[in-house]
Scaffold this active site. Sequence first.
Site, PDB file in Angstrom:
ATOM      1  NE  ARG A  56      -1.771  -1.845   3.165  1.00 10.87           N
ATOM      2  CZ  ARG A  56      -1.497  -3.104   2.682  1.00 10.87           C
ATOM      3  NH1 ARG A  56      -2.390  -3.721   1.979  1.00 10.87           N
ATOM      4  NH2 ARG A  56      -0.621  -3.881   3.213  1.00 10.87           N
ATOM      5  CB  THR A  57       3.454   2.599   2.293  1.00 12.54           C
ATOM      6  OG1 THR A  57       2.549   2.113   3.448  1.00 12.54           O
ATOM      7  CG2 THR A  57       3.916   4.093   2.572  1.00 12.54           C
ATOM      8  NE  ARG A 106       7.448   0.821   4.638  1.00 10.87           N
ATOM      9  CZ  ARG A 106       6.292   0.474   4.783  1.00 10.87           C
ATOM     10  NH1 ARG A 106       5.958  -0.936   4.393  1.00 10.87           N
ATOM     11  NH2 ARG A 106       5.203   1.202   5.183  1.00 10.87           N
ATOM     12  CG  HIS A 134       3.947   4.280   8.474  1.00  9.99           C
ATOM     13  ND1 HIS A 134       4.123   5.179   7.316  1.00  9.99           N
ATOM     14  CD2 HIS A 134       3.642   2.972   7.862  1.00  9.99           C
ATOM     15  CE1 HIS A 134       3.795   4.571   6.290  1.00  9.99           C
ATOM     16  NE2 HIS A 134       3.413   3.368   6.704  1.00  9.99           N
TER      17      HIS A 134
HETATM   18  C1  NCD Z   1       2.226  -0.833   8.367  1.00 13.50           C
HETATM   19  C2  NCD Z   1       3.746  -0.512   8.537  1.00 13.50           C
HETATM   20  O1  NCD Z   1       4.380  -0.942   7.466  1.00 13.50           O
HETATM   21  O2  NCD Z   1       4.484  -0.248   9.381  1.00 13.50           O
HETATM   22  N1  NCD Z   1       1.631  -1.054   7.011  1.00 13.50           N
HETATM   23  C3  NCD Z   1       1.322   0.062   6.510  1.00 13.50           C
HETATM   24  O3  NCD Z   1       2.350   0.769   6.069  1.00 13.50           O
HETATM   25  N2  NCD Z   1       0.090   0.558   6.315  1.00 13.50           N
HETATM   26  C4  NCD Z   1       1.860  -1.738   9.210  1.00 13.50           C
HETATM   27  C5  NCD Z   1       2.549  -3.228   9.374  1.00 13.50           C
HETATM   28  O4  NCD Z   1       3.567  -3.584   8.813  1.00 13.50           O
HETATM   29  O5  NCD Z   1       2.085  -4.066  10.405  1.00 13.50           O
END
Ligand code: NCD
Length: 306
Positions: A56-57, A106, A134
């Site tokens: 998603r991100t 990331r 985040h």
């Molecule tokens: C989260 C993350 O990567 O911190 N997911 C996200 O970016 N929507 C949560 C997770 O990894 O559990």
Amino acid sequence: MKFPLQHIIASSQFDIKAMMNVFSLATEMEEIVQKGGTELAKHHILATLFYEPSTRTRLSFETAMLRLGGAVISETDINFSSAIKGEILQDTIRVVASYSDVIAIRSKHKGVALLASQCSSVPIINGGDGIGEHPTQALLDCFTIYKQFKQQINHHKIKVAFVGDLKYGRTVHSLCQLLRLFSNVEITFVAPQILQIPDEYKTPHDVIEQDLTQTILQQADIVYMTRIQKERFQSLADYEKVEDIFHLSVSKVQQMKQGAILMHPFPRVKEIDLAVDALPQAYYFEQVKNGLPIRMALIAKVLGLA
Ligand code: NCD
């Protein structure tokens, strides 16, 4: 207003005015998406450096830039653990900054986004730094909450229960800080001792619980469920002790009060049954939708286009 947003690294950069400003721009972006997009960021390039798994991100950052009329370059397969050690990260960032106008990054390691921002000539956006923060996920979560509760949020107390892996869950670390920008929010952290919220994200007003009791479920306006982050445990045995500790079935979610919502940043592993998705409380796909306008707004802001 706080928001001298060259870089977006942590929730503490935002005050209520800055956050509302992002929300109002995101609302405009929702309309722009309906029309297919804009040329606002034409000739601008977003670089995504994602050194931890992401669906998603990364895709929503990239879609956001494409809907803004910009272009995207992407790097997803470097073993970043050596790059963090000094010169290499700095060189990577300098090189990528010379190709792009904004970088979303990331990493497995807390502090990498901050370090990148210290050596970048273009804005850095933190897409998750290990067990740190985040902030863009927190903004889209808070946008989701604000849209749902804006009539109540200044008049009634809103109760939020964070449940699951609060130690390693960086979305929780960022979101609890943003929620405190509203004066009427009461936060309960529900986790076993070994997964409890770290002290740095806790305040004396917060409630700490070990079990997700019926009372918590019945009283919360928002239940924010998270997965247990297996990859961050030092020992598999420790993970196995807690992997099934929280589980929401249809009958449990139906105990939630009228108008309450169930959120999750995703990925979901086994903590929410698929059958729950059909209930009106299930709000996690709304969160996903809100990621796009929020990231469009943030990219436009850091590029100085809005
Ligand atoms: C989260 C993350 O990567 O911190 N997911 C996200 O970016 N929507 C949560 C997770 O990894 O559990």
